[in-house]
Design a protein around this motif. Structure first.
Motif, PDB file in Angstrom:
ATOM      1  N   ALA A 164      -2.523  23.512  15.030  1.00 48.62           N
ATOM      2  CA  ALA A 164      -2.441  22.412  14.061  1.00 48.62           C
ATOM      3  C   ALA A 164      -3.818  21.868  13.680  1.00 48.62           C
ATOM      4  N   PRO A 165      -4.695  21.514  14.643  1.00 45.70           N
ATOM      5  CA  PRO A 165      -6.027  21.045  14.229  1.00 45.70           C
ATOM      6  C   PRO A 165      -6.869  22.134  13.570  1.00 45.70           C
ATOM      7  N   VAL A 166      -6.672  23.388  13.985  1.00 46.40           N
ATOM      8  CA  VAL A 166      -7.393  24.498  13.344  1.00 46.40           C
ATOM      9  C   VAL A 166      -6.966  24.601  11.886  1.00 46.40           C
ATOM     10  N   TYR A 167      -5.647  24.489  11.662  1.00 47.65           N
ATOM     11  CA  TYR A 167      -5.143  24.528  10.296  1.00 47.65           C
ATOM     12  C   TYR A 167      -5.770  23.428   9.445  1.00 47.65           C
ATOM     13  N   ALA A 168      -5.852  22.201  10.000  1.00 47.87           N
ATOM     14  CA  ALA A 168      -6.372  21.069   9.236  1.00 47.87           C
ATOM     15  C   ALA A 168      -7.802  21.349   8.764  1.00 47.87           C
ATOM     16  N   ARG A 169      -8.622  21.940   9.634  1.00 50.64           N
ATOM     17  CA  ARG A 169     -10.006  22.231   9.258  1.00 50.64           C
ATOM     18  C   ARG A 169     -10.073  23.346   8.210  1.00 50.64           C
ATOM     19  N   LYS A 181      -5.380  12.061   7.715  1.00 49.89           N
ATOM     20  CA  LYS A 181      -4.574  12.454   8.869  1.00 49.89           C
ATOM     21  C   LYS A 181      -3.391  13.334   8.492  1.00 49.89           C
ATOM     22  N   LEU A 182      -3.142  13.444   7.201  1.00 50.77           N
ATOM     23  CA  LEU A 182      -1.901  14.069   6.764  1.00 50.77           C
ATOM     24  C   LEU A 182      -1.841  15.564   7.072  1.00 50.77           C
ATOM     25  N   GLY A 183      -2.943  16.285   6.861  1.00 51.42           N
ATOM     26  CA  GLY A 183      -2.920  17.739   7.035  1.00 51.42           C
ATOM     27  C   GLY A 183      -2.548  18.163   8.446  1.00 51.42           C
ATOM     28  N   SER A 184      -3.259  17.628   9.438  1.00 48.48           N
ATOM     29  CA  SER A 184      -2.976  18.025  10.820  1.00 48.48           C
ATOM     30  C   SER A 184      -1.616  17.533  11.272  1.00 48.48           C
ATOM     31  N   ALA A 185      -1.184  16.365  10.760  1.00 52.76           N
ATOM     32  CA  ALA A 185       0.124  15.830  11.145  1.00 52.76           C
ATOM     33  C   ALA A 185       1.247  16.716  10.634  1.00 52.76           C
ATOM     34  N   MET A 186       1.171  17.133   9.377  1.00 53.70           N
ATOM     35  CA  MET A 186       2.198  18.019   8.826  1.00 53.70           C
ATOM     36  C   MET A 186       2.187  19.365   9.532  1.00 53.70           C
ATOM     37  N   ALA A 187       0.999  19.837   9.895  1.00 54.63           N
ATOM     38  CA  ALA A 187       0.910  21.108  10.617  1.00 54.63           C
ATOM     39  C   ALA A 187       1.628  21.012  11.955  1.00 54.63           C
ATOM     40  N   ILE A 207       8.434  15.449   7.710  1.00 58.66           N
ATOM     41  CA  ILE A 207       7.288  15.768   6.855  1.00 58.66           C
ATOM     42  C   ILE A 207       7.192  14.772   5.709  1.00 58.66           C
ATOM     43  N   GLY A 208       8.336  14.401   5.128  1.00 66.00           N
ATOM     44  CA  GLY A 208       8.336  13.413   4.053  1.00 66.00           C
ATOM     45  C   GLY A 208       7.844  12.049   4.516  1.00 66.00           C
ATOM     46  N   LEU A 209       8.258  11.627   5.703  1.00 66.04           N
ATOM     47  CA  LEU A 209       7.784  10.357   6.248  1.00 66.04           C
ATOM     48  C   LEU A 209       6.277  10.385   6.461  1.00 66.04           C
ATOM     49  N   MET A 210       5.762  11.500   6.930  1.00 69.45           N
ATOM     50  CA  MET A 210       4.320  11.602   7.122  1.00 69.45           C
ATOM     51  C   MET A 210       3.585  11.473   5.794  1.00 69.45           C
ATOM     52  N   ARG A 211       4.101  12.109   4.770  1.00 66.42           N
ATOM     53  CA  ARG A 211       3.431  12.009   3.466  1.00 66.42           C
ATOM     54  C   ARG A 211       3.414  10.564   2.986  1.00 66.42           C
ATOM     55  N   ASP A 212       4.505   9.859   3.190  1.00 67.34           N
ATOM     56  CA  ASP A 212       4.616   8.499   2.674  1.00 67.34           C
ATOM     57  C   ASP A 212       3.820   7.482   3.490  1.00 67.34           C
ATOM     58  N   GLU A 213       3.650   7.736   4.787  1.00 65.12           N
ATOM     59  CA  GLU A 213       3.120   6.708   5.673  1.00 65.12           C
ATOM     60  C   GLU A 213       1.683   6.909   6.123  1.00 65.12           C
ATOM     61  N   LEU A 214       1.206   8.137   6.153  1.00 65.90           N
ATOM     62  CA  LEU A 214      -0.092   8.395   6.779  1.00 65.90           C
ATOM     63  C   LEU A 214      -1.223   8.388   5.761  1.00 65.90           C
ATOM     64  N   PRO A 215      -2.427   7.980   6.187  1.00 66.72           N
ATOM     65  CA  PRO A 215      -3.595   8.117   5.318  1.00 66.72           C
ATOM     66  C   PRO A 215      -3.907   9.588   5.088  1.00 66.72           C
ATOM     67  N   LEU A 216      -4.560   9.868   3.982  1.00 63.96           N
ATOM     68  CA  LEU A 216      -4.771  11.249   3.572  1.00 63.96           C
ATOM     69  C   LEU A 216      -5.529  12.068   4.607  1.00 63.96           C
ATOM     70  N   HIS A 222       0.850  -1.194   0.000  1.00 65.22           N
ATOM     71  CA  HIS A 222       0.000   0.000   0.000  1.00 65.22           C
ATOM     72  C   HIS A 222       0.881   1.237   0.000  1.00 65.22           C
ATOM     73  N   THR A 223       0.458   2.211  -0.788  1.00 66.39           N
ATOM     74  CA  THR A 223       1.239   3.440  -0.827  1.00 66.39           C
ATOM     75  C   THR A 223       1.070   4.263   0.432  1.00 66.39           C
ATOM     76  N   ARG A 224      -0.044   4.079   1.156  1.00 67.35           N
ATOM     77  CA  ARG A 224      -0.244   4.765   2.430  1.00 67.35           C
ATOM     78  C   ARG A 224      -0.770   3.766   3.439  1.00 67.35           C
ATOM     79  N   ARG A 225      -0.250   3.804   4.613  1.00 72.47           N
ATOM     80  CA  ARG A 225      -0.659   2.852   5.635  1.00 72.47           C
ATOM     81  C   ARG A 225      -1.989   3.280   6.239  1.00 72.47           C
ATOM     82  N   PRO A 226      -2.805   2.298   6.641  1.00 73.13           N
ATOM     83  CA  PRO A 226      -4.135   2.635   7.118  1.00 73.13           C
ATOM     84  C   PRO A 226      -4.161   3.409   8.412  1.00 73.13           C
ATOM     85  N   GLY A 227      -3.139   3.349   9.202  1.00 73.02           N
ATOM     86  CA  GLY A 227      -3.143   4.059  10.479  1.00 73.02           C
ATOM     87  C   GLY A 227      -1.886   4.857  10.656  1.00 73.02           C
TER      88      GLY A 227
END
Length: 588
Positions: free
Chosen positions: A327-332, A137-143, A126-135, A9-14
């Motif tokens: 970070a969560p405000v940014y994601a929304r 979750k990605l926004g708040s994680a990168m923030a 940030i690169g690891l988050m892009r590669d590993e996280l589901p879409l 899988h290109t992105r892990r489920p969790g």
């Protein structure tokens, strides 16, 4: 440049512990940067040297970090982001231990330079988050990862001040080493290595050229106030930097696997994001320079707030803490309006904070208000930058592109330090033979920061909107007129009987997308095959041979387009690649 997919899988489920562990690594880097701030004025005495020589302890970290950030990002793309993240932290631990056991200037400079290599952890995380996280979750994680620099700085400042007041200052380095070791252990336990790899080899000549150019450029910025801004040394270094960087750029444009893809960097989405990043860096560092000095100046000056080093650190700490909570405000906000709009909102909040700060400098609680407002704005702005970069570059260039963006922020903080330091020095009053910053100097500094924010707003306005960005982010993916016929998923000749790719086309929520056109494009931009996904979202495409490809998806109404890089090793291997298409509202 493409990525090699070796995982089903290109992105892990969790996400598991990936997000907090990588954010902690970012905080460790910020602690490393901030730990000497409370003792800067005492460094000449502590090291038995002149004030001019003592500044090299800070300058060496800046220069090493500037050089390491884009290089470690590229190495991560090529050889593994987790591997390079651990390497960056390990070098920082070694540098911390060296600095912790010495009071000799030259040895301290070496230790601090090694500590600076940890700056590469931010783009790698940030690169690891892009590669590993589901879409989702990605926004708040990168923030959170992007704002960790402010979080770590805000937390470290009062703690470092407390240690400096009541213990041997070398304890700061041992604490930094301990945090680095803990971060390495947590990374090994909770962060998997990314399966994404860029094609090509490491550009040693490009790394050398960029390093030389950056050192030649940043050195006069950080030392210009000591040497004189019109001195032959300062002007000569700026001129040499221009020559070296121009030659480096010409070389990078000619090689197949450059350290920095300047053609990608020249795209509006990348170029204006990097220019805005410089302005955000200027704004971020201005408040870090002004508020601690204002708080610690004696009340006898008529405007100083007479606070201790620890209290001053506590008053400034909300700057970093607020960045974390945004970070969560940014994601929304980003999910609804896009990172471009979120960046502009952040810049407007920063401008409001500095504007209010011009009249809120007469009490400690007022500096806390300034710190909170500026922290909210800087948090939104910083969180938007990696999302803008990631949306504009191929997955294989994530590390290098974010490394360059982090470098732009560092250049902004360096410029801020030089310019505001010069303003405060030139507007200072002499009291008992000591230069004391004036309220006029503080307000001019805030006005400079406001001007930088307004310039950042102009750059952000030139960023493509989401729909335009989606259409232009990957112009090299346009297939030639030599189109292959569209086959049904799993038809004869597909990967069922020879090498290729297969998987499912899914929405961001994991819902199968039927009758999506999946096009296989080779490295020359020619279409090598096409198919339609079945009712359960399944697709299968054969490849003509080993090499780099792009899987481009065009789905029905309600979904946006997607282009995903993939590399096939040849043979009879079938690689599983799931393709998650964004909703049309994300591109609106």
């Amino acid at each position: 440049m493409t990525r090699t997919v070796t995982d089903p899988h290109t992105r892990r489920p969790g996400g598991g512990g990936i997000v907090p562990v990588l954010a902690f690594a970012g905080i460790v880097v910020a602690v490393m940067q901030t730990l000497l701030v409370p003792v800067i004025k005492d460094l000449p005495e502590l090291l038995g040297t002149s004030p001019g020589n003592a500044t090299w302890v800070m300058t060496s970290t800046l220069l090493a970090g500037a050089v390491a950030t884009p290089i470690m990002g590229r190495l991560g793309d090529l050889y593994g982001k987790r591997r390079m993240l651990i390497s960056s932290l390990a070098v920082m631990v070694v540098g911390s231990l060296i600095a912790g056991f010495t009071s000799e200037l030259l040895v301290m400079i070496v230790g601090r330079a090694l500590q600076g290599f940890a700056m590469g952890a931010i783009p790698l995380g940030i690169g690891l988050m892009r590669d590993e996280l589901p879409l989702e979750k990605l926004g708040s994680a990168m923030a959170l990862m992007s704002s960790s620099i402010g979080v770590g700085g805000g937390l470290a400042l009062p703690v470092a001040a407390l240690v400096a007041q009541h213990a041997d200052w070398h304890a700061l380095f041992f604490a930094s080493a301990g945090l680095g070791v803990l971060s390495i252990v947590l990374t090994l336990l909770f962060v998997p290595e990314s399966p994404m790899r860029a094609a090509g080899t490491f550009d040693y000549a490009g790394a050398l050229g960029l390093s030389a150019g950056l050192v030649l450029f940043l050195l006069p910025i950080t030392k210009g106030s000591d040497w004189g801004w019109t001195s032959g040394t300062t002007l000569g270094l700026f001129g040499a930097a221009a020559v070296v960087l121009l030659l480096w750029g010409a070389m990078e444009l000619r090689i197949k696997a450059p350290l920095v893809d300047l053609r990608t960097t020249a795209r509006p989405a990348v170029l204006f994001t990097n220019l805005a990043s410089i302005m955000v860096g200027v704004a971020f560092y201005a408040v870090s320079l002004v508020l601690p000095q204002l708080l610690q100046l004696p009340a006898s000056t008529g405007y100083g707030l007479g606070q201790s080093m620890v209290v001053a650190g506590l008053c400034v700490a909300p700057l970093g803490l607020t960045m974390m909570f945004t970070a969560p405000v940014y994601a929304r906000l980003s999910a609804k309006y896009g990172p471009k709009v979120t960046l502009m909102i952040g810049l407007l909040v920063i401008a409001i904070g500095y504007g209010a700060g011009l009249g809120l400098m007469s009490a400690a609680w007022q500096t806390v208000v300034i710190a909170v407002v500026l922290g909210a704005g800087i948090g939104l702005a910083y969180s938007s930058l990696p999302a803008l970069i990631i949306g504009a570059v191929p997955a294989s260039e994530t590390g290098a592109a974010n490394g360059l963006n982090t470098l732009m922020r560092s250049i902004g903080t360096s410029v801020s330090s030089a310019v505001i330091g010069m303003v405060l020095a030139n507007t200072a009053d002499q009291v008992g033979g000591v230069a004391v910053p004036t309220m006029h100097g503080f307000r001019v500094s805030f006005l400079i920061a406001t001007g930088a924010v307004l310039a950042g707003l102009v750059f952000a306005a030139f960023l493509p909107g989401r729909r335009a960005a989606a259409a232009t982010a990957k112009p090299h993916l346009v297939a030639s007129s030599e189109d292959a016929p569209v086959a049904a998923a799993g038809s004869a000749g597909g990967p069922a009987d020879r090498a290729g790719f297969r998987g499912r086309v899914l929405s961001a929520d994991g819902v199968p997308v039927a009758r999506a056109k999946v096009t296989l494009i080779d490295r020359r931009g020619r279409q090598a095959g096409a198919t339609l996904s079945s009712a359960d979202g399944a697709y299968a495409l054969a490849v003509p041979g080993e090499g780099a490809y792009v899987l481009a998806v065009t789905a029905a109404d309600g979904y946006g387009p997607l282009a995903s890089g993939a590399s096939h090793p040849g043979g009879v291997r079938v690689l599983e690649v799931d393709l998650a298409v964004p909703g049309a509202e994300v591109l609106a």
